[in-house]
Design an enzyme around this catalytic site. Structure first.
Site, PDB file in Angstrom:
ATOM      1  CD  GLU A  61      -0.469   8.573   7.715  1.00 61.79           C
ATOM      2  OE1 GLU A  61      -0.894   7.672   8.475  1.00 61.79           O
ATOM      3  OE2 GLU A  61       0.621   9.139   7.883  1.00 61.79           O
ATOM      4  CD  GLU A  83      -2.708  -1.019   2.618  1.00 59.33           C
ATOM      5  OE1 GLU A  83      -2.408  -0.190   3.498  1.00 59.33           O
ATOM      6  OE2 GLU A  83      -3.575  -1.882   2.768  1.00 59.33           O
ATOM      7  CE  LYS A  95       5.773   4.343   6.812  1.00 59.91           C
ATOM      8  NZ  LYS A  95       5.550   5.653   7.395  1.00 59.91           N
TER       9      LYS A  95
HETATM   10  P1  ATP Z   1       7.529   6.508  10.550  1.00 56.90           P
HETATM   11  O1  ATP Z   1       8.489   7.184  11.456  1.00 56.90           O
HETATM   12  O2  ATP Z   1       8.157   5.759   9.433  1.00 56.90           O
HETATM   13  O3  ATP Z   1       6.353   7.327  10.151  1.00 56.90           O
HETATM   14  P2  ATP Z   1       6.229   5.320  12.717  1.00 56.90           P
HETATM   15  O4  ATP Z   1       7.187   4.897  13.739  1.00 56.90           O
HETATM   16  O5  ATP Z   1       5.426   6.542  12.949  1.00 56.90           O
HETATM   17  O6  ATP Z   1       6.961   5.358  11.359  1.00 56.90           O
HETATM   18  P3  ATP Z   1       5.583   2.859  11.612  1.00 56.90           P
HETATM   19  O7  ATP Z   1       4.915   1.723  12.230  1.00 56.90           O
HETATM   20  O8  ATP Z   1       7.019   2.715  11.439  1.00 56.90           O
HETATM   21  O9  ATP Z   1       5.238   4.142  12.455  1.00 56.90           O
HETATM   22  O10 ATP Z   1       4.940   3.193  10.218  1.00 56.90           O
HETATM   23  C1  ATP Z   1       3.580   3.131  10.121  1.00 56.90           C
HETATM   24  C2  ATP Z   1       3.015   4.511   9.952  1.00 56.90           C
HETATM   25  O11 ATP Z   1       2.866   4.819   8.580  1.00 56.90           O
HETATM   26  C3  ATP Z   1       1.625   4.498  10.508  1.00 56.90           C
HETATM   27  O12 ATP Z   1       1.640   4.897  11.852  1.00 56.90           O
HETATM   28  C4  ATP Z   1       0.859   5.449   9.631  1.00 56.90           C
HETATM   29  O13 ATP Z   1       0.865   6.732  10.222  1.00 56.90           O
HETATM   30  C5  ATP Z   1       1.672   5.539   8.357  1.00 56.90           C
HETATM   31  N1  ATP Z   1       0.978   4.986   7.173  1.00 56.90           N
HETATM   32  C6  ATP Z   1       0.848   5.614   5.989  1.00 56.90           C
HETATM   33  N2  ATP Z   1       0.220   4.849   5.102  1.00 56.90           N
HETATM   34  C7  ATP Z   1      -0.078   3.686   5.703  1.00 56.90           C
HETATM   35  C8  ATP Z   1      -0.712   2.489   5.278  1.00 56.90           C
HETATM   36  N3  ATP Z   1      -1.166   2.337   4.050  1.00 56.90           N
HETATM   37  N4  ATP Z   1      -0.835   1.505   6.205  1.00 56.90           N
HETATM   38  C9  ATP Z   1      -0.380   1.647   7.461  1.00 56.90           C
HETATM   39  N5  ATP Z   1       0.248   2.757   7.904  1.00 56.90           N
HETATM   40  C10 ATP Z   1       0.406   3.773   7.047  1.00 56.90           C
END
Ligand code: ATP
Length: 594
Positions: free
Chosen positions: A311, A259, A261
């Site tokens: 998001e 998906e 991000k």
């Molecule tokens: P990062 O610092 O990379 O944003 P994070 O620590 O906040 O990561 P991660 O679990 O590493 O959180 O990455 C998931 C984050 O990506 C989610 O918290 C969400 O905000 C974002 N996101 C964006 N698109 C998607 C998606 N399609 N599915 C899930 N999460 C998504």
């Protein structure tokens, strides 16, 4: 139960930096607490009255608190101000002024011939603080001042200190939620599996006061039955990271849903009829910032009750193009929301569903959850499912990734299709794997680090900070270990606002949860998280992150660190962990040796 018993425990906790000792003090306290007030004791110890997501605030700034101290101590506001100037904080000011008053005046009230000491009970403290928080409307400020003064009048000087810190949101005992979970399991659990059961409930219903109450009244069975409630946020599932499409597909069994991000803000939306509540990644209630997003959920989620995740991204309304994360941050303001809404419109890209009309979906595998999500989201140009593709080869994944980047995303999220692909609330695991653009730079990922201290700037930076001392989180010891000093990447505007931004967190000594060999010019309570990138991770004789893990007498540090942005959506305990820094170091070595 007397409030002084809490205060005695707080004093002991403040004197130690060891998590095991903190837990032992908490256990000793919890075992003495009558079951009816266990929730109150837990909240007070966290420095709150209710879980954060309810957004209850005392609404008393320093000025009002000073008025209350003056009233209780029978001195002038000027006396209070002078004492603050001398001792530095209002908690100690209250302690000193009340002590000097009580030396002169009797501690006792007179009821006829009998002297009655009006000691503060936990109930009275909690209930009065609640009244302070709930006082609103005309005359509320005076009500708050007189309620606080009434407590201070009966408080012992030490109690006054902790009351003031609580009211100002600066209790700062350094007890993380995980420590409270440990203490609850030891105090009231049965055997080894207790901690896990309690933590699972906490991930679904992150209200420690409530969990403690269920545990003490109904035991572990009761805790096991704590379910999802619309209106109570669920701890978010998080993603692991890998560096190449090959590794990702191998981990996910050769096939996954990729998906986009999106680079925005995670939103967990709770819908109950027409009522919509939005929670951030940190479970703060952010409903009031986004009336437009609420409207999208209200209108286009076709279910009476639902919990969905997506998001929230800033967009250009004319072209539909995605805008950078920084623009979305303009939406987190208290005033003039209507204007912010017009200037920075948003779209929602939905990617998960956890609950629909009485059905908990968190144990349902992802492909099925996605089908349910599809069936309840009525797509428009402002609310859509996240762009996705079923991928079966590294080439397909790489192509989809390039497309995501071209469309303004950070990368892709690769999601497992296996039968065990449940929603792992509160867990970072390999059922979701992120593949980000930054991975193509020297470091496999950016790091989210906590500012724990600062160094004064010179020359052009005189009057502001020249660099900040940054730390990673170590959940094992519940401490923050330094990993770099960052001074580059800041705009002039960022730099100018640093001292003001950090002002509420300044303390005159290194915080007990900070492990540093460096002496900073200014120390902070670990609170502000910042995203940092760098050239590589190296061994370091001065930074304490992963001390002795890779090499005896050395820790790990980031070389050429650069500030990217503030991460107000992350709490310090959600920062990059020491283990993650170690993993990044090892991954980087593997690539070099390849
Ligand atoms: P990062 O610092 O990379 O944003 P994070 O620590 O906040 O990561 P991660 O679990 O590493 O959180 O990455 C998931 C984050 O990506 C989610 O918290 C969400 O905000 C974002 N996101 C964006 N698109 C998607 C998606 N399609 N599915 C899930 N999460 C998504």
């Amino acid at each position: 139960m007397l409030y002084s018993e809490l205060v005695e425990t707080y004093e002991k906790i403040e004197r130690t930096t060891r998590r095991t000792e903190m837990t032992a003090y908490l256990v000793a306290l919890l075992k003495k607490v009558p079951s009816e007030i266990i929730d109150k004791v837990i909240y007070l110890t966290q420095g709150k009255l209710r879980p954060d997501y309810e957004g209850l605030e005392y609404g008393m700034g320093e000025k009002l608190v000073m008025r209350a101290i003056a009233l209780a101590a029978g001195c002038s506001l000027k006396d209070v101000e002078e004492t603050v100037r001398k001792v530095g904080d209002l908690g100690s000011t209250a302690e000193i002024l009340l002590r000097s008053k009580k030396k002169g005046v009797s501690l006792f009230d007179f009821m006829g011939e009998v002297q009655v000491e009006r000691e503060l009970t936990v109930n009275r403290v909690y209930d009065t603080l609640m009244k302070i928080a709930r006082a609103s409307g005309e005359g509320a400020q005076d009500t708050k001042v007189s309620l606080l003064a009434s407590l201070l009048r009966d408080a012992k000087p030490k109690e006054a200190k902790y009351l003031i810190r609580t009211i100002l949101g600066r209790l700062r005992l350094g007890i993380a939620d995980m420590t409270i979970l440990d203490a609850l399991a030891i105090s009231f659990g049965k055997g080894k599996g207790s901690r896990e059961v309690i933590e699972r409930a906490y991930n679904r219903y992150p209200d420690l006061g409530y969990i403690a109450k269920v545990l003490i009244k109904e035991g572990l069975e009761g805790v096991k039955n704590i379910g999802i409630h619309v209106g109570v946020p669920i701890m978010p599932m998080l993603a692991e990271r890998l560096r190449t499409p090959e590794e990702i597909l191998q981990k996910l069994g050769g096939v996954c849903i990729a998906e986009y991000k999106y680079d925005g803000m995670r939103i967990q939306a709770h819908k109950k009829g027409n009522e919509v509540t939005l929670f951030s990644r940190r479970l703060e209630n952010v409903t009031h910032f986004f009336p437009d997003a609420c409207e999208l959920i209200r209108k286009h989620i076709k279910a009476n009750e639902a919990i969905v995740e997506g998001e929230c991204v800033a967009i250009d309304p004319d072209t539909g193009e995605l805008r950078p994360f920084q623009e979305l941050m303009h939406r987190r303001r208290k005033y003039d929301i209507k204007r912010a809404m017009e200037e920075y419109p948003v779209s929602l890209f939905m990617f998960d569903v956890l609950y629909v009309d009485g059905k908990d979906l968190t144990l349902t595998p992802y492909p099925e959850r996605r089908e349910v999500l599809k069936s309840i989201v009525e797509e428009t140009d402002r609310i859509r499912l996240a762009e996705w593709k079923l991928v079966k080869s590294p080439k397909e994944l790489e192509e989809f990734f390039e497309q995501a980047i071209a469309d303004g995303c950070e990368g892709v999220m690769c999601k497992s299709l296996m039968p065990n692909a449940i929603y792992q609330s509160g867990t970072r695991g390999f059922l979701w794997i992120k593949y980000k653009r930054d991975y193509k730079a020297e470091l496999a990922d950016t790091l989210d680090l906590v500012a724990v201290g600062a160094f004064w700037g010179k020359g052009k930076r005189a009057g502001t900070y020249g660099a900040l001392l940054m730390a990673a989180y170590d959940p094992g010891t519940d401490t923050f270990k330094t990993v770099c000093k960052v001074g580059s990447g800041f705009t002039d505007e960022d730099l100018a606002q640093l001292p003001k931004m950090f002002e509420p967190y300044i303390i005159d000594h290194k915080h007990p949860r900070v492990d540093s060999k460096m002496e900073a010019d200014v120390w902070f309570v670990p609170a502000i998280v910042m995203e940092i990138t760098g050239a590589e991770i190296t061994l370091s004789p001065i930074h304490t992150c992963a001390w002795g893990v890779i090499k005896e007498g050395a820790g790990l540090a980031i070389r050429f660190p650069r500030f990217i942005r503030f991460r107000p959506d992350k709490s310090p305990e959600e920062a990059t962990t020491v283990q993650e820094v170690i993993d990044l170091y090892r991954k980087q070595r593997k690539i070099v040796s390849k």
